[in-house]
Write a protein that holds these residues in place. Structure first.
Motif, short mmCIF file in Angstrom:
data_model
loop_
_atom_site.label_atom_id
_atom_site.label_comp_id
_atom_site.label_asym_id
_atom_site.label_seq_id
_atom_site.Cartn_x
_atom_site.Cartn_y
_atom_site.Cartn_z
N TRP A 69 -9.63 -2.41 7.34
CA TRP A 69 -10.08 -2.74 6.00
C TRP A 69 -10.03 -4.24 5.71
N ALA A 110 -0.76 -7.19 7.55
CA ALA A 110 -0.55 -5.89 8.21
C ALA A 110 0.81 -5.87 8.90
N ASP A 144 -6.57 2.53 1.28
CA ASP A 144 -5.89 1.28 0.92
C ASP A 144 -6.79 0.42 0.05
N VAL A 148 -4.79 -10.04 3.12
CA VAL A 148 -4.16 -8.85 3.68
C VAL A 148 -3.12 -9.23 4.72
N SER A 155 0.82 -1.21 0.00
CA SER A 155 0.00 0.00 0.00
C SER A 155 0.86 1.27 0.00
N ASP A 215 -4.18 0.31 9.47
CA ASP A 215 -5.28 0.17 8.52
C ASP A 215 -5.92 -1.21 8.50
N ILE A 238 -0.48 -3.88 4.06
CA ILE A 238 -0.96 -2.60 4.55
C ILE A 238 -0.30 -2.29 5.89
N ASP A 239 -0.43 -1.05 6.32
CA ASP A 239 0.12 -0.67 7.61
C ASP A 239 -0.80 -1.16 8.73
#
Length: 308
Positions: free
Chosen positions: A271, A284, A248, A282, A223, A268, A264-265
């Motif tokens: 999501w 993170a 994102d 996903v 992202s 986030d 992603i961070d």
């Protein structure tokens, strides 16, 4: 072979990390060229140069673009003569553009020039422009149509954006080696680059998106957004203009037909359910990259996903 799609300074950061974690000879970089433009009669390729300077160890670590400890004597002289100097070109940087312009006018293709620069600078990684054809990201604003560089640098992304498009993309073709690299990749990474102005133009070149859809290699994206930090940047404005959610999720949605995993961070994770609804796994973690250690850590984490 690891294939990476990139553009802008965010992508260069991850590529710097990757260059320390994999065999450079096994890394192929496909770079956005829709930011290319002509200024002072010189052919300038901002994203290609950022990647080239980064891998050659020449880049300015503070700015993220240009050459470290460059001087600006030529720019100062140009200003004194009444020329426009809104795009900051250092003296050493200008040497790159002079040479590129000379070679292009002599009949070489952009991919040929890029390969020549790569060899002269001792870069072991392979760098491919997305195309040898002229494509330009254009921004339609309430004040009129301008180039992306004018919008982003000269106008400091202030005008209201109505539409973004890639002039000339329909008639373009992937540069030599681009499709072959994607088809032969062991893994593919979409860098944390602007999905509209950096990755978007690459995907718009006829044949590239289809090659990614048909690729047998895992495709992982990172992202370009962290929490709410992107609110102060032009990226959300551009995403909204393209009818993309400025998040994102909106970034990943533009890649959902070929993306398998999206990094992603940690901020986030909210999501996660929406990503899974798109069929995208996903992961993170911290994607903030300030130091070389940050870049290498994230590179290792992305590479580990591809080994599963």
């Amino acid at each position: 072979m690891l294939v990476v799609l990139t553009g802008g300074t965010g992508g260069a950061k991850l590529i710097e990390g990757l260059s320390h974690e994999v065999d450079p000879a096994e890394l192929t970089i496909i770079c956005n060229t829709a930011d290319d433009f002509v200024l002072h009669g010189l052919n300038i390729s901002p994203d290609l140069d950022t990647i080239m300077y980064t891998l050659a160890g020449l880049s300015d670590p503070v700015q993220g673009w240009g050459i470290q400890e460059d001087t600006f004597t030529v720019l100062q002289q140009l200003e004194g003569l009444g020329a426009e100097v809104w795009f900051k070109l250092g003296d050493k940087d200008i040497a790159t553009h002079i040479t590129r312009t000379h070679l292009l006018r002599a009949g070489l293709k952009l991919s040929d020039v890029t390969e020549r620069f790569r060899k002269h600078l001792g870069i072991k990684e392979r760098i491919l422009p997305m195309t040898d054809d002229g494509i330009e990201t254009r921004v339609e604003t309430v004040e009129g149509e301008i180039s992306f560089q004018e919008y982003f640098v000269k106008r400091r992304w202030q005008p209201e954006v109505k539409k973004i498009f890639y002039a000339g993309v329909e008639q373009s073709r992937p540069a030599p080696g681009v499709l072959e690299a994607i088809r032969g990749a062991a893994a593919i990474i979409i860098c944390p680059s602007n999905p509209v102005t950096s990755i978007g133009p690459i995907l718009a070149v006829p044949g590239i998106r289809n090659a990614l859809k048909q690729a047998t290699a895992p495709v992982v994206g990172v992202s370009p957004m962290i929490g709410e930090s992107a609110i102060s940047l032009p990226r959300p404005k551009l995403m909204v203009a393209q009818r993309m959610d400025p998040s994102d999720l909106g970034a990943a949605w533009g890649y959902e037909d070929f993306l398998e995993q999206f990094v992603i961070d940690c901020q986030d994770e909210r999501w996660r359910d929406q990503f899974e609804a798109l069929g995208i796994e996903v992961v993170a973690t911290s994607i903030f990259m300030k130091s070389l250690a940050d870049k290498r850590r994230l590179a290792r984490e992305v590479l580990a996903l591809m080994e599963k």
